[in-house]
Design a protein around this motif. Structure first.
Motif, short mmCIF file in Angstrom:
data_model
loop_
_atom_site.label_atom_id
_atom_site.label_comp_id
_atom_site.label_asym_id
_atom_site.label_seq_id
_atom_site.Cartn_x
_atom_site.Cartn_y
_atom_site.Cartn_z
N VAL A 37 105.71 -27.73 83.57
CA VAL A 37 105.99 -27.23 84.91
C VAL A 37 106.66 -28.30 85.77
O VAL A 37 107.40 -27.98 86.71
N LEU A 38 106.42 -29.58 85.45
CA LEU A 38 107.05 -30.66 86.21
C LEU A 38 108.57 -30.57 86.19
O LEU A 38 109.23 -31.07 87.10
N THR A 39 109.14 -29.96 85.17
CA THR A 39 110.59 -29.76 85.14
C THR A 39 111.04 -28.92 86.33
O THR A 39 112.01 -29.25 87.01
N ALA A 40 110.31 -27.83 86.58
CA ALA A 40 110.64 -26.98 87.72
C ALA A 40 110.39 -27.71 89.04
O ALA A 40 111.14 -27.55 90.01
N VAL A 41 109.32 -28.51 89.08
CA VAL A 41 109.02 -29.27 90.30
C VAL A 41 110.16 -30.24 90.60
O VAL A 41 110.63 -30.33 91.73
N GLY A 42 110.61 -30.96 89.57
CA GLY A 42 111.70 -31.91 89.78
C GLY A 42 112.98 -31.23 90.22
O GLY A 42 113.65 -31.68 91.17
N LEU A 43 113.35 -30.15 89.55
CA LEU A 43 114.57 -29.43 89.92
C LEU A 43 114.54 -28.98 91.37
O LEU A 43 115.51 -29.15 92.11
N SER A 44 113.43 -28.39 91.79
CA SER A 44 113.35 -27.83 93.14
C SER A 44 113.16 -28.90 94.21
O SER A 44 113.73 -28.82 95.30
N MET A 45 112.35 -29.94 93.90
CA MET A 45 112.08 -30.96 94.91
C MET A 45 113.32 -31.76 95.26
O MET A 45 113.48 -32.25 96.38
N TYR A 46 114.23 -31.92 94.31
CA TYR A 46 115.43 -32.73 94.55
C TYR A 46 116.68 -31.90 94.75
O TYR A 46 117.78 -32.44 94.88
N ILE A 51 121.06 -23.80 100.65
CA ILE A 51 120.42 -24.65 99.65
C ILE A 51 119.15 -25.28 100.21
O ILE A 51 118.12 -25.36 99.53
N VAL A 52 119.20 -25.71 101.45
CA VAL A 52 118.04 -26.35 102.08
C VAL A 52 116.87 -25.36 102.14
O VAL A 52 115.74 -25.70 101.78
N ILE A 53 117.13 -24.14 102.59
CA ILE A 53 116.05 -23.15 102.70
C ILE A 53 115.52 -22.78 101.32
O ILE A 53 114.29 -22.70 101.10
N THR A 54 116.42 -22.57 100.37
CA THR A 54 116.00 -22.21 99.01
C THR A 54 115.13 -23.31 98.41
O THR A 54 114.14 -23.02 97.71
N ALA A 55 115.49 -24.56 98.66
CA ALA A 55 114.74 -25.68 98.10
C ALA A 55 113.29 -25.69 98.58
O ALA A 55 112.38 -26.03 97.82
N GLN A 56 113.07 -25.30 99.84
CA GLN A 56 111.70 -25.31 100.36
C GLN A 56 110.84 -24.27 99.63
O GLN A 56 109.69 -24.54 99.26
N VAL A 57 111.40 -23.08 99.43
CA VAL A 57 110.65 -22.00 98.78
C VAL A 57 110.33 -22.35 97.33
O VAL A 57 109.18 -22.25 96.88
N LEU A 58 111.35 -22.78 96.59
CA LEU A 58 111.15 -23.10 95.17
C LEU A 58 110.21 -24.29 95.00
O LEU A 58 109.38 -24.31 94.07
N SER A 59 110.32 -25.28 95.88
CA SER A 59 109.45 -26.46 95.78
C SER A 59 107.99 -26.08 95.97
O SER A 59 107.11 -26.57 95.25
N PHE A 60 107.73 -25.23 96.94
CA PHE A 60 106.35 -24.83 97.22
C PHE A 60 105.73 -24.14 96.00
O PHE A 60 104.64 -24.51 95.55
N PHE A 61 106.41 -23.15 95.47
CA PHE A 61 105.82 -22.38 94.37
C PHE A 61 105.72 -23.20 93.09
O PHE A 61 104.75 -23.07 92.34
N SER A 62 106.69 -24.06 92.82
CA SER A 62 106.62 -24.87 91.60
C SER A 62 105.51 -25.91 91.71
O SER A 62 104.81 -26.19 90.72
N LEU A 63 105.32 -26.50 92.88
CA LEU A 63 104.26 -27.49 93.05
C LEU A 63 102.88 -26.85 92.93
O LEU A 63 101.97 -27.41 92.28
#
Length: 304
Positions: free
Chosen positions: A217-226, A191-203
């Protein structure tokens, strides 16, 4: 903190925020420690549920505060103190007592020696996890702090900025719960590794989008960042099972406290090149956090 509407100067408002922030932060290590003991099989989910409540409060709070300030004036923000009193009563009468720590009842020197030993046993993985959380906190704090300003700069008004923050944090609450559910199935490290990848692309997608699309797009940013926020706390507690409250304070206090100092340099850069351009610095922190996540152990080393 709710007295900022009465403060006649910037200095007094800053002092009120500082004192209020310190008092509010006192509850986090204790509450995270209680949450981790609610379920031995699903600790990631239990801690994530605790963090989700906070994210939902952050999401709704700005909208309510803007409404109160616009309708009645800043002086009436003291109404929020009633929310704090209700929460205190809930903790006092509605929740179980926190589990005793391994050093419960010991003197100050013994307690410090115990903490030192636990830190030594947790070792490098805890340092990596703290540094990773620090990088992500830099992104989170600047997003939360400057999103309303960004939307005002775009000419969309304070309500749009408040709505953007609400979207970010509400979806963040969902992301925290999703991370907790998935961590109990595929593991915390994944989960930790996945969160980094998704956070980068969504931001990056948010920064590259026009304001209207960016709101979605902020919905995806929020989901991935947290996604890993609750999982990160549970991960640290697994590394220091005899000092769960202290482990929580490292994630919630040390990492986020240090990250708060990033607001000043980001704001200085924003004054020179504009806030939107300054935000392009933030994905770089997620690149660093991804690199750090690759060095985490597949399973936290448990202390005897």
């Amino acid at each position: 903190m709710t007295a900022i509407g009465w403060a006649p100067s910037y200095s007094l408002a800053a002092a009120a925020l500082l004192l209020g922030g310190c008092m509010a932060g006192l509850c986090h290590p204790d509450m995270a420690s209680r949450a981790s003991h609610l379920s031995q099989r699903h600790k990631g989910l239990a801690v994530s549920a605790f963090v989700t409540g906070g994210r939902l409060g952050f999401a709704l709070g700005p909208l309510v505060a803007i409404g109160v300030a616009k309708a009645f004036g800043m002086e009436w923000l003291w109404l929020y103190a009633l929310v704090a009193l209700v929460a205190a009563l809930g903790v006092r009468w509605g929740l179980p007592e926190p589990p005793p720590g391994a050093q419960a009842g010991e003197g100050g020197l013994s307690l410090l020696r115990g903490l030192r030993a636990s830190l030594g046993e947790a070792g490098l993985p805890l340092v990596i996890l703290t540094a990773l959380t620090l990088c992500r906190a830099v992104v989170n704090i600047n997003l939360m702090g400057f999103l309303p300003t960004l939307y005002v700069e775009w000419g969309l008004g304070l309500w749009s900025g408040g709505a953007a923050n609400a979207i970010l944090l509400f979806s963040g609450g969902l992301g925290v719960m999703l991370g907790g559910v998935l961590a109990d199935r595929i593991g915390m490290r994944a989960i930790v590794i996945t969160a980094q990848v998704l956070s980068f692309f969504s931001l990056v997608a948010f920064l590259a989008s026009p304001p209207g699309l960016g709101m979605a797009v902020l919905t995806a940013v929020g989901l991935s960042m947290y996604l890993m926020m609750g999982v990160g706390i549970a991960y640290a507690q697994e590394m220091m099972p005899r000092n769960r409250g202290f482990a929580s304070s490292i994630m919630l206090g040390v990492a986020w406290g240090l990250a708060s100092f990033s607001v000043y340099p980001i704001s200085k850069v924003a004054e020179q090149v504009g806030l939107h351009n300054a935000f392009w610095l933030l994905p770089g922190f997620l690149v660093v956090s991804f690199c750090l996540s690759l060095f985490l152990p597949k399973q936290a080393k448990r202390q005897a």
